[in-house]
Design a protein around this motif. Structure first.
Motif, PDB file in Angstrom:
ATOM      1  N   ARG B  29       1.011  -1.221   0.040  1.00 34.41           N
ATOM      2  CA  ARG B  29      -0.035  -0.096   0.164  1.00 34.41           C
ATOM      3  C   ARG B  29       0.992   1.279  -0.127  1.00 34.41           C
ATOM      4  N   GLN B  36       1.946   6.694  -6.717  1.00 35.68           N
ATOM      5  CA  GLN B  36       0.910   7.720  -7.029  1.00 35.68           C
ATOM      6  C   GLN B  36       1.258   9.166  -6.665  1.00 35.68           C
ATOM      7  N   GLY B  37       2.480   9.359  -6.028  1.00 34.96           N
ATOM      8  CA  GLY B  37       2.788  10.626  -5.423  1.00 34.96           C
ATOM      9  C   GLY B  37       1.970  10.996  -4.176  1.00 34.96           C
ATOM     10  N   ARG B  38       1.569   9.926  -3.335  1.00 32.58           N
ATOM     11  CA  ARG B  38       0.982  10.357  -2.350  1.00 32.58           C
ATOM     12  C   ARG B  38       1.859   9.915  -1.101  1.00 32.58           C
ATOM     13  N   ILE B  39       1.494  10.146   0.119  1.00 34.71           N
ATOM     14  CA  ILE B  39       2.296   9.582   1.398  1.00 34.71           C
ATOM     15  C   ILE B  39       1.995   8.317   1.765  1.00 34.71           C
ATOM     16  N   GLY B  40       0.858   7.830   1.499  1.00 36.34           N
ATOM     17  CA  GLY B  40       0.279   6.528   1.977  1.00 36.34           C
ATOM     18  C   GLY B  40       0.260   6.273   3.334  1.00 36.34           C
ATOM     19  N   PRO B  41      -0.558   5.109   3.604  1.00 33.91           N
ATOM     20  CA  PRO B  41      -0.462   4.756   5.135  1.00 33.91           C
ATOM     21  C   PRO B  41       0.600   4.122   5.660  1.00 33.91           C
ATOM     22  N   PRO B  42       0.753   4.084   6.881  1.00 32.72           N
ATOM     23  CA  PRO B  42       1.786   3.456   7.781  1.00 32.72           C
ATOM     24  C   PRO B  42       2.049   2.043   7.248  1.00 32.72           C
ATOM     25  N   TRP B  44       2.395  -0.413   8.916  1.00 31.16           N
ATOM     26  CA  TRP B  44       1.643  -1.241   9.948  1.00 31.16           C
ATOM     27  C   TRP B  44       0.100  -1.187   9.842  1.00 31.16           C
ATOM     28  N   GLN B  45      -0.377  -0.455   8.754  1.00 30.50           N
ATOM     29  CA  GLN B  45      -1.758  -0.064   8.789  1.00 30.50           C
ATOM     30  C   GLN B  45      -2.738  -1.398   8.528  1.00 30.50           C
ATOM     31  N   PHE B  47      -2.348  -4.121  10.354  1.00 30.92           N
ATOM     32  CA  PHE B  47      -2.408  -4.836  11.604  1.00 30.92           C
ATOM     33  C   PHE B  47      -3.607  -3.758  12.455  1.00 30.92           C
ATOM     34  N   ILE B  48      -3.744  -2.517  11.985  1.00 30.18           N
ATOM     35  CA  ILE B  48      -4.678  -1.555  12.633  1.00 30.18           C
ATOM     36  C   ILE B  48      -6.078  -1.970  11.992  1.00 30.18           C
ATOM     37  N   ASP B  49      -5.934  -2.123  10.697  1.00 30.75           N
ATOM     38  CA  ASP B  49      -7.432  -2.698  10.110  1.00 30.75           C
ATOM     39  C   ASP B  49      -7.822  -4.081  10.609  1.00 30.75           C
ATOM     40  N   PRO B 211     -18.352  -4.195  -6.196  1.00 29.11           N
ATOM     41  CA  PRO B 211     -17.807  -3.458  -4.919  1.00 29.11           C
ATOM     42  C   PRO B 211     -16.354  -4.148  -4.468  1.00 29.11           C
ATOM     43  N   VAL B 212     -16.424  -5.111  -3.940  1.00 30.94           N
ATOM     44  CA  VAL B 212     -15.237  -5.946  -3.422  1.00 30.94           C
ATOM     45  C   VAL B 212     -15.406  -7.445  -3.802  1.00 30.94           C
TER      46      VAL B 212
ATOM     47  N   PHE C  53      -7.433   1.583  17.829  1.00 27.92           N
ATOM     48  CA  PHE C  53      -7.520   0.923  16.709  1.00 27.92           C
ATOM     49  C   PHE C  53      -8.655   1.459  15.584  1.00 27.92           C
ATOM     50  N   SER C  57      -8.343   3.472  11.605  1.00 26.79           N
ATOM     51  CA  SER C  57      -8.799   2.787  10.728  1.00 26.79           C
ATOM     52  C   SER C  57     -10.212   3.143  10.066  1.00 26.79           C
ATOM     53  N   TRP C  59     -12.953   3.376   7.725  1.00 26.47           N
ATOM     54  CA  TRP C  59     -13.400   3.059   6.251  1.00 26.47           C
ATOM     55  C   TRP C  59     -14.655   3.699   6.015  1.00 26.47           C
ATOM     56  N   ALA C  78      -3.077  12.586  -4.812  1.00 30.47           N
ATOM     57  CA  ALA C  78      -2.069  12.992  -3.995  1.00 30.47           C
ATOM     58  C   ALA C  78      -1.990  13.980  -3.258  1.00 30.47           C
ATOM     59  N   ASP C  81      -4.532  13.108   0.176  1.00 32.95           N
ATOM     60  CA  ASP C  81      -4.354  11.621   0.480  1.00 32.95           C
ATOM     61  C   ASP C  81      -4.747  11.318   1.997  1.00 32.95           C
ATOM     62  N   GLU C  83      -5.546   8.705   2.939  1.00 35.34           N
ATOM     63  CA  GLU C  83      -5.060   7.210   3.391  1.00 35.34           C
ATOM     64  C   GLU C  83      -3.985   7.184   4.401  1.00 35.34           C
ATOM     65  N   ARG C  84      -3.330   8.401   4.195  1.00 34.01           N
ATOM     66  CA  ARG C  84      -2.347   8.391   5.287  1.00 34.01           C
ATOM     67  C   ARG C  84      -2.700   8.185   6.871  1.00 34.01           C
ATOM     68  N   PRO C  91     -17.020   0.207  -0.460  1.00 29.77           N
ATOM     69  CA  PRO C  91     -18.068   0.368  -1.594  1.00 29.77           C
ATOM     70  C   PRO C  91     -19.218  -0.418  -0.793  1.00 29.77           C
TER      71      PRO C  91
END
Lengths: 378, 303, 216
Positions: B29, B36-42, B44-45, B47-49, B211-212, C53, C57, C59, C78, C81, C83-84, C91
């Motif tokens: 991730r 994509q030029g983003r910072i992004g999640p940590p 360990w994300q 694990f949090i999820d 969706p998923v 937690f 997180s 969603w 970007a 963001d 997501e950080r 969905p």
């Protein structure tokens, strides 16, 4: 099952005659090899056709033809391991296909329909039949914990042992396609949305369930100890070939020159994993609330009817598209081609008859000249 | 080694593998975000999820088959991991790989997929069977190049035993199957893309259309088991690929490095490609990857 | 539990389309409703850890109700963001925790929003985005939108503006996360405690109420 009878006939015949070998420019082409590819292509083609059936019994029928293809292929190997595989496969196929036919017959008997699109969600009304079909398809697909895997394993080991590498890979491909119709069979009948007209359907009659149980018990026994069947079959085959193909390293481990497989350990592992994970799932986290059948994520709406959220017709449409060139009906095109060729020949023949008397005179003169030439050459 | 000790070691191995799978999913991730030029999640994300999902206070379920999908998904992943030796010569880390050969492993990959399909279809959501029909179609397609590669590997050493296949690759990088039979390796590594279901083969969970995919109805503890199962399944597959093509591993560190490299092959491909349609994916796998696989088998035959 | 809407108000109850065949065994239009969940005790073991937690997180239900939906999209890009912070778009309602009401809410949308909200697993949070969710904003006298969102759903946090920029959204999410960590964002439990009041308000504006009355 009647469809297995010719297999034993084939075995009886092939056992007695020497396999004819055709000597060609590219080396020797064995008739056994041809028979093998015939079996392989049968397995592949019929499996592919079974995937696109909309009728339960047709699906099972195509599937049976495909499975006999595997048996023919294994028989064509002409090795002790191959014959053991073929006989094991035939017996095993008799068990699980009988089970599937019985269970599906129960569904047809109770609901009165044979098309996949007309049923669905019957697990809520016919759980015993569902379990029978579940065991049947797992054995059919050859997924490890049940007896089907031993059959597949023997077949592949035998093929590799013989050195028919392409057929091995081709059969792996064909047997994975079988997953498609296995899932189709169980999903469209038992899973998904229960239709309104089937809310009162009862479980299949008990004689049918008893017969299914009679099939299930040997399948489960074979799953844990394939040896009980492999050993007597091997004994039979040894009568023909003299040497056994499968050895038994322990009570449950089978070994061949290529690999090994411990059925009981496999079963134990699967059972332990499922039980442990089930305990984790039931004890951990929040206690789940059971929701209604139609209570699904539907863009904030209530689905208007079960039919509208049951995906059952043309289940593998994209797959059909991908294989479209293979699935085109070719018989008409073939006979059209024959007609074209015959017409072409006739057309060419018609050109001699020009209708001009002078050409006929020319033909006569040429004929006499040819005769004279032959006479002179003599 | 007594069975009890072996089981204890395997349990430790499974937990480590789940953690590793979650970490590499987190790294993915992060990498995707950076591309994509983003910072992004940590990292360990994941694990949090996972923790969040477990700690949800309510859950919903459908029929009793609904339980089957997470169980089979996780069971399939764990079982596959247990059948593959991780580090050569360490009995504690070779798991139960002496109970079955490569054929068993190949079929055990399907165990999770088929069980997951059955359970998810019971939720009665139309997206589940649609996703499954796509997934199974793609699975059959990548199976052909994969099977050809496996057959080539097995024919090379005349054995389906994963141990034998590892042992023949010892003695330096030039003995690795990825170099001794590059054509089969190409077929297998392209099949790996389909197996991992990243772009361009992420047609099961196609985020824009269904969706998923199959787990649409899954929530809380069901979803957590599914996430862990997916993590360990990914690890088990890359360990299998490491054993078959990169000569196995002599230490845990080596195993980490090699598996990481294998996994990132699919990530880097996935980062730059759009998605195939189902029939395009099927035709793709039956095209050049299959030709590569056939060539790989021929290479074994003429050698 | 009786399956018919229990409001004392004169509510026009139309059976849903194709409802008759769905009422087998005499169990009402909705195949028998599952029991409604009671408010949960707010104290739970390890609440601080669990809340950490949950806060990290979030969603988000990928659902834009009004013009504010356009402000959600940049959050994934970007420049902003989200997501950080561990946030992601989901969905499906069964896997979402945050429902963003992005702007004006038509009565027709309200119906779907309520159902989506009730399908989400607890704990769940509602974010009111823009002035329209507070007092109707520029739609306050519109014939088909609601003016006050918190009459119908328990709003945990409002982000005011017309429209608020994505920066404002991020600030709002930061505040929501802080509230969750402090254990203050309990709108979902408030909804359960005052379930009848919320249902009454909802049925007051939704004339064709044909949904089950459950919540979990």
């Amino acid at each position: 099952m009647i469809s297995k009878l010719p297999i034993f006939g084939l075995a009886a015949v092939v056992a007695r005659i020497a396999v004819p070998t055709l000597a060609t420019a590219a080396g020797s082409l064995s008739a056994a090899h041809l028979l093998g590819w015939l079996g392989g292509l049968t397995a592949f083609g019929m499996t592919l056709l079974a995937v696109f059936q909309e009728d339960m019994k047709k699906l099972l029928a195509y599937s049976s033809v495909g499975q006999v293809g595997y048996v023919v292929l294994a028989m064509a190997l002409m090795t002790p391991l191959g014959w053991t595989a073929a006989l094991y496969y035939a017996v095993n196929h008799f068990l699980f296909k009988g089970l599937l036919f019985l269970a599906v017959a129960g569904v047809i008997y109770r609901t009165g329909v044979r098309t996949f699109a007309d049923v669905g969600g019957l697990i809520r009304r016919m759980p015993a039949s569902f379990i029978a079909v579940l065991i049947g398809i797992i054995a059919l697909a050859g997924v490890p914990p049940l007896s089907g895997f031993a059959g597949k394993w023997l077949l592949y080991e035998a093929l590799m042992d013989k050195g028919w590498l392409f057929l091995t890979a081709f059969m792996m491909f064909a047997s994975v396609i079988a997953f498609l119709y296995c899932f189709r069979l169980i999903h469209s009948i038992f899973l998904g949305q229960l239709k309104d007209e089937h809310r009162q359907v009862r479980e299949a009659p008990w004689p049918l369930l008893l017969a299914e149980l009679l099939m299930i018990v040997p399948i489960l026994v074979l799953s844990v100890r394939p040896r009980v069947l492999v050993e007597p079959l091997q004994h039979l085959v040894t009568g023909v070939f003299g040497v056994p193909g499968v050895r038994f390293a322990s009570a449950t481990t089978m070994t061949t020159s290529f690999g090994y497989f411990n059925a009981a350990a496999m079963m134990a592992m699967v059972v332990v994993l499922v039980v442990v994970l089930l305990v984790i799932l039931v004890t951990a986290g929040a206690k789940p609330t059971k929701v209604n059948q139609l209570d699904i994520v539907y863009s904030g709406e209530l689905p208007p009817s079960p039919e509208e959220v049951q995906y059952a017709w043309a289940f593998y449409r994209p797959y059909e598209k991908a294989f479209a060139p293979l699935l085109k009906a070719r018989v008409t095109a073939f006979w059209n081609g024959v007609v074209d060729v015959v017409e072409g020949i006739a057309d060419a023949g018609r050109r001699f008859y020009t209708g001009n008397a002078q050409t006929y005179v020319l033909y006569s003169v040429l004929f006499i000249l040819v005769l004279a030439a032959f006479g002179l050459a003599r | 080694m007594p069975l009890g000790v072996k089981i204890a070691w395997s349990l430790v191995g499974v937990l480590v593998a789940i953690a590793y799978g979650l970490v590499i999913a987190g790294i993915i991730r992060k990498v995707m975000a950076r591309i994509q030029g983003r910072i992004g999640p940590p990292v360990w994300q994941q694990f949090i999820d996972l923790g969040k999902v477990i700690f949800q206070r309510t859950a919903t379920r459908h029929g009793w088959m609904f339980y089957l999908a997470p169980i089979f998904r996780a069971g399939g992943g764990i079982g596959l991991y247990l059948l593959v030796p991780v580090v050569i010569g360490v009995p504690a880390l070779s798991n139960f790989s002496f109970d079955g050969d490569l054929l068993l492993v190949m079929y055990f990959i399907f165990f999770g997929s088929l069980g997951m399909a059955l359970g998810a279809a019971d939720s009665g959501h139309p997206h589940s069977p649609i996703g499954i029909s796509r997934g199974l179609s793609q699975m059959t397609a990548y199976e052909l190049p994969f099977a050809l590669a496996m057959v080539a590997m097995a024919a090379e050493v005349h054995s389906f035993s994963i141990h034998d296949i590892i042992m023949v690759q010892q003695g330096g990088i030039l003995h690795w199957n990825i170099l001794t039979n590059p054509l089969a390796a190409i077929a297998a590594f392209i099949a790996f893309l389909g197996m991992n279901m990243y772009a361009p083969f992420n047609i099961v969970g196609a985020p824009q259309e269904i969706p998923v995919g199959p787990p649409t109805e899954y929530n809380s503890v069901f979803l957590s088991l599914m996430m862990s199962g997916r993590a360990i399944l990914a690890v088990a597959k890359i360990v299998l690929y490491m054993d078959l093509f990169l000569g196995g591993a002599h230490s845990i560190l080596e195993a980490f490095v090699k598996t990481f490299i294998i996994y990132f092959w699919s990530v880097f491909v996935g980062a730059v490609f759009p998605r195939f349609r189902t029939e395009q994916a099927v035709r793709f796998f039956l095209g050049w990857p299959t030709v590569a696989g056939i060539a790989g088998v021929l290479l074994v035959l003429i050698r | 539990m009786d399956t018919k809407p229990q409001s004392t108000l004169p509510v026009l109850v139309e059976p849903p389309r194709g409802a008759e065949p769905h009422a087998p065994l005499g169990r009402g239009y909705f195949l028998g409703e599952t029991r409604r969940q009671q408010p949960l005790p707010m104290r739970e073991s390890l609440a601080k850890i669990k809340n950490w937690f949950r806060a990290n997180s979030l969603w988000v239900m990928a659902y834009g109700t009004g013009c504010g939906g356009i402000e959600l999209r940049p959050l994934t890009t970007a420049r902003f963001d989200f997501e950080r912070f561990g946030m992601a778009m989901r969905p499906t309602a069964r896997q979402s925790n945050v429902l963003i009401i992005s702007g004006y809410l038509a009565v027709k949308s309200l119906k779907r929003v309520i159902r989506a909200y009730e399908q989400m697993p607890s704990p769940k949070w509602v974010v009111g985005l823009g002035s329209c969710t507070i007092n109707g904003g520029m739609y306050w006298d519109s014939y088909n939108t609601i003016n006050r969102l918190d009459l119908y759903l328990p709003v945990d946090i409002y982000i005011a503006g017309c429209m608020p920029r994505p920066e404002a959204l991020l600030a709002g999410f930061g505040e929501l996360m802080a509230m969750i960590k402090r254990g203050e964002a309990n709108g979902w439990n408030h909804y359960l405690e005052n379930f009848d009041w919320y249902k009454e308000n909802q049925k007051k504006v939704i004339n064709d109420w044909n949904m089950p009355d459950y919540n979990w």
